[in-house]
Design a protein around this motif. Structure first.
Motif, PDB file in Angstrom:
ATOM      1  N   SER B  24       0.824  -1.206   0.000  1.00 15.34           N
ATOM      2  CA  SER B  24       0.000   0.000   0.000  1.00 15.34           C
ATOM      3  C   SER B  24       0.859   1.257   0.000  1.00 15.34           C
ATOM      4  CB  SER B  24      -0.931  -0.012   1.215  1.00 15.34           C
ATOM      5  OG  SER B  24      -0.176  -0.096   2.399  1.00 15.34           O
ATOM      6  N   ALA B 119      -9.451   6.876  -8.385  1.00 18.69           N
ATOM      7  CA  ALA B 119      -8.249   7.358  -7.697  1.00 18.69           C
ATOM      8  C   ALA B 119      -7.546   8.426  -8.529  1.00 18.69           C
ATOM      9  CB  ALA B 119      -7.301   6.192  -7.424  1.00 18.69           C
ATOM     10  N   ASP B 124      -5.245  10.758  -5.832  1.00 22.53           N
ATOM     11  CA  ASP B 124      -4.649  10.061  -4.688  1.00 22.53           C
ATOM     12  C   ASP B 124      -3.482   9.196  -5.156  1.00 22.53           C
ATOM     13  OD1 ASP B 124      -3.992   8.600  -2.493  1.00 22.53           O
ATOM     14  OD2 ASP B 124      -6.064   8.127  -1.930  1.00 22.53           O
ATOM     15  N   ARG B 127      -2.766   5.765  -3.336  1.00 21.45           N
ATOM     16  CA  ARG B 127      -3.769   4.760  -3.676  1.00 21.45           C
ATOM     17  C   ARG B 127      -3.561   4.265  -5.105  1.00 21.45           C
ATOM     18  NH1 ARG B 127      -6.986   1.688  -2.554  1.00 21.45           N
ATOM     19  NH2 ARG B 127      -9.042   1.163  -3.402  1.00 21.45           N
TER      20      ARG B 127
END
Lengths: 244, 244
Positions: B24, B119, B124, B127
Motif C-alpha cells: 500500500s 483514484a 490520490d 492509492r
DNA sequence: CTTTTCTTGCTTGTATGCAAGATTTACATA
DNA sequence: TATGTAAATCTTGCATACAAGCAAGAAAAG
C-alpha cells in the motif's frame, strides 16, 4: 574452504544443504527434519536450524506440523498440478522472451544433454531425476535473470519431490527427447517453438505421473474394499513417511 | 476478529503487516525495521520478529545488514530491471496460458479499473500506486494458480518499492490505459494479444522510471557541478544502509 | 582548530531455558 | 488377548540472557 563457508554463514549452509539434498533426490518427501538432530549435525543451536526452516518453509520446501515437527513437503496431487502449471507459464514465458543463444550457452546445454544420455546409459535413476530438473534451471540461467533462476530452482525442488511421490515408472527417454527438441529449437533461434515445446514437454511429464493413485495412499485399499472416497481422512495421510 | 488472528499466528501477522504496508506504499524503501521496536509494537519477543524477518528476506522484501539492522530493500537500478524482466516473463506467460474469462473475473477487473479511474480523479497518488500493482495480482488470481499469485505479490511489492525510488513523475493515465487495453483483449478472449500488451505495458512503465538518475543519488549534484561520473563512489550510496 | 582515540549505547547473532502440546510406551483391567 | 488410561518422552513455541559488532559523540592529543 568448506570450513570457511561453514563458519561464515551457518544458517544459509543448512538451508542450501537441504535444498541440494532435495534437488539431488537424496531426501524423500515426508522426511522428518528434527531441529535437535540438525542442530547437533551442524554443530549449532536450534535457533539457526529454526531460522533455516523458516526460510525453507516460505520457499515451499518444508512444512511444520505444529508441535509435531518439520517435514519435507509431500505435495498433494492438486499441488502437483499447480506446480506444473506454474512451470509451464514461467518456462514458456522465459523461452519466448529469449533473443539468442550464445556459443557458451550452446555448449552448456550440449554438455548437459550428453550427461543425460550418459546417465540413461548407466541407468542411474537418481542422477537422471536430478539432471532432468537441472535442464530447466540451466535454461533459466542462460536467460540471465537471477530472480527467475531462484524461482525455477524452488519449483524444480518441488517437482523432484512430486516425481518421487507420483512417478511409478520413469519415462526418461521421453523426457530426454523433449529436452533435445527444445534445445534444437533454441539452437535454430526459434524460441517461440521452444516455448511451445516446453509446454508440451511439461504436459507429457505431468501426464506420466500417477496423480490419482498416490494422491490418497489408501486408495488401493479403498478400491479393493470398494469403499467411497473419504474426504475426511486427511489425518492419516502421513503415516508412512517419517522416521528416517 | 483481528485479535483472533493476532493470537493465532503472530509471526505471520507481523510478516503480512509489513508486506501489506509495502503493497500500500506506506512503507518506504530503506525504512529501518528494528527488531526491538517491532517486538514491543506487536507485543512479542524478538524471536518472532526475527522469524518474520527471515521469511521476508527470502521473499526479497527486507534485507539485513550484519549487526546494523534490518531494512526494507532499496532495489538498485539493475535489480529494478531484473524485476521488470521477470514480471514480463511471468505475466505474459500467465495471460497467454489463460483460456477464458469468467463473468466473475470480468466483473472483478471492471470494478478494479473503475477504482483506478476514481483514484486518478481524486489525485490520490498513494492509492494509485497501490492499485496499479493490484491489477496484476488480480490477473494472477483470475488465473487461479496460488503459486503464481504468491510470486506476483512479492514481485509487485518490489515493484512498488522501485517506483518509490525511481519514479519522478507518475504517468498514471498511461498505465491506466495500458490496463484497460489488456482488459479489453482479455474480454475479447484474445489472450495472445493481452500477453503482448502486458509486455508493452511493463516496458512503458519501466521506461518511465528514472533508472539512471537515482541509481546514483549524487548525480544531481554531480551534474550541477559538471563533475565526471564516479564509479568508485559506491560506498557513499545510501548513507545509512548496507554494505553488500 | 583539526585529528585521533576512546567510550557508551544501540543493534543483531546465538545459545539456552522453560512451557505446552503430541506421541508413544507401559500397564492395569476387563 | 484386546482395550483404555496414565505416565514418560519426545517435539516445537517462545522468551530471555548474554556476546559481540558497529556508530556516533565525547574527550584528548596534536
Amino acid at each position: 574452504m568448506q570450513d570457511l563457508h561453514t563458519e561464515q554463514n551457518r544458517q544459509a549452509n543448512i538451508e542450501e544443504t537441504i535444498v541440494s539434498g532435495v534437488l539431488s533426490a537424496r531426501i524423500r518427501p515426508g522426511t522428518r527434519l528434527s531441529e535437535n538432530q540438525l542442530a547437533t549435525l551442524f554443530g549449532v543451536s536450534r535457533t539457526l536450524v529454526r531460522e533455516a526452516m523458516m526460510r525453507l518453509e516460505t520457499r515451499g520446501i518444508v512444512q511444520v506440523s505444529p508441535r509435531r515437527g518439520w517435514f519435507v513437503v509431500e505435495p498433494s496431487a492438486e499441488e502437483a498440478m499447480t506446480v506444473y502449471a506454474a512451470r509451464r507459464v514461467i518456462e514458456s514465458g522465459l523461452l519466448r522472451s529469449m533473443r539468442g543463444l550464445t556459443d557458451d550457452g550452446r555448449k552448456v546445454l550440449d554438455a548437459h544433454l550428453d550427461e543425460e544420455k550418459a546417465a540413461m546409459a548407466a541407468g542411474d535413476r537418481r542422477r537422471l531425476t536430478c539432471l532432468m530438473g537441472d535442464f530447466h534451471i540451466r535454461i533459466a540461467e542462460l536467460h540471465g535473470n537471477p530472480i527467475l533462476v531462484e524461482i525455477m530452482r524452488d519449483l524444480t525442488a518441488r517437482t523432484i519431490l512430486i516425481s518421487m511421490l507420483y512417478q511409478s515408472e520413469f519415462h526418461a527417454a521421453q523426457s530426454h527427447r523433449g529436452h533435445c527438441r527444445i534445445f534444437e529449437a533454441m539452437a535454430e533461434g526459434d524460441f517461440v517453438r521452444a516455448a511451445e515445446l516446453s509446454i508440451e514437454h511439461l504436459d507429457e511429464v505431468e501426464t506420466g505421473l500417477d496423480l490419482t493413485a498416490r494422491a490418497d495412499p489408501l486408495s488401493d485399499l479403498r478400491t479393493s474394499l470398494s469403499l467411497p472416497a473419504d474426504t475426511a481422512s486427511k489425518t492419516s495421510r502421513r503415516s508412512g513417511a517419517r522416521k528416517t
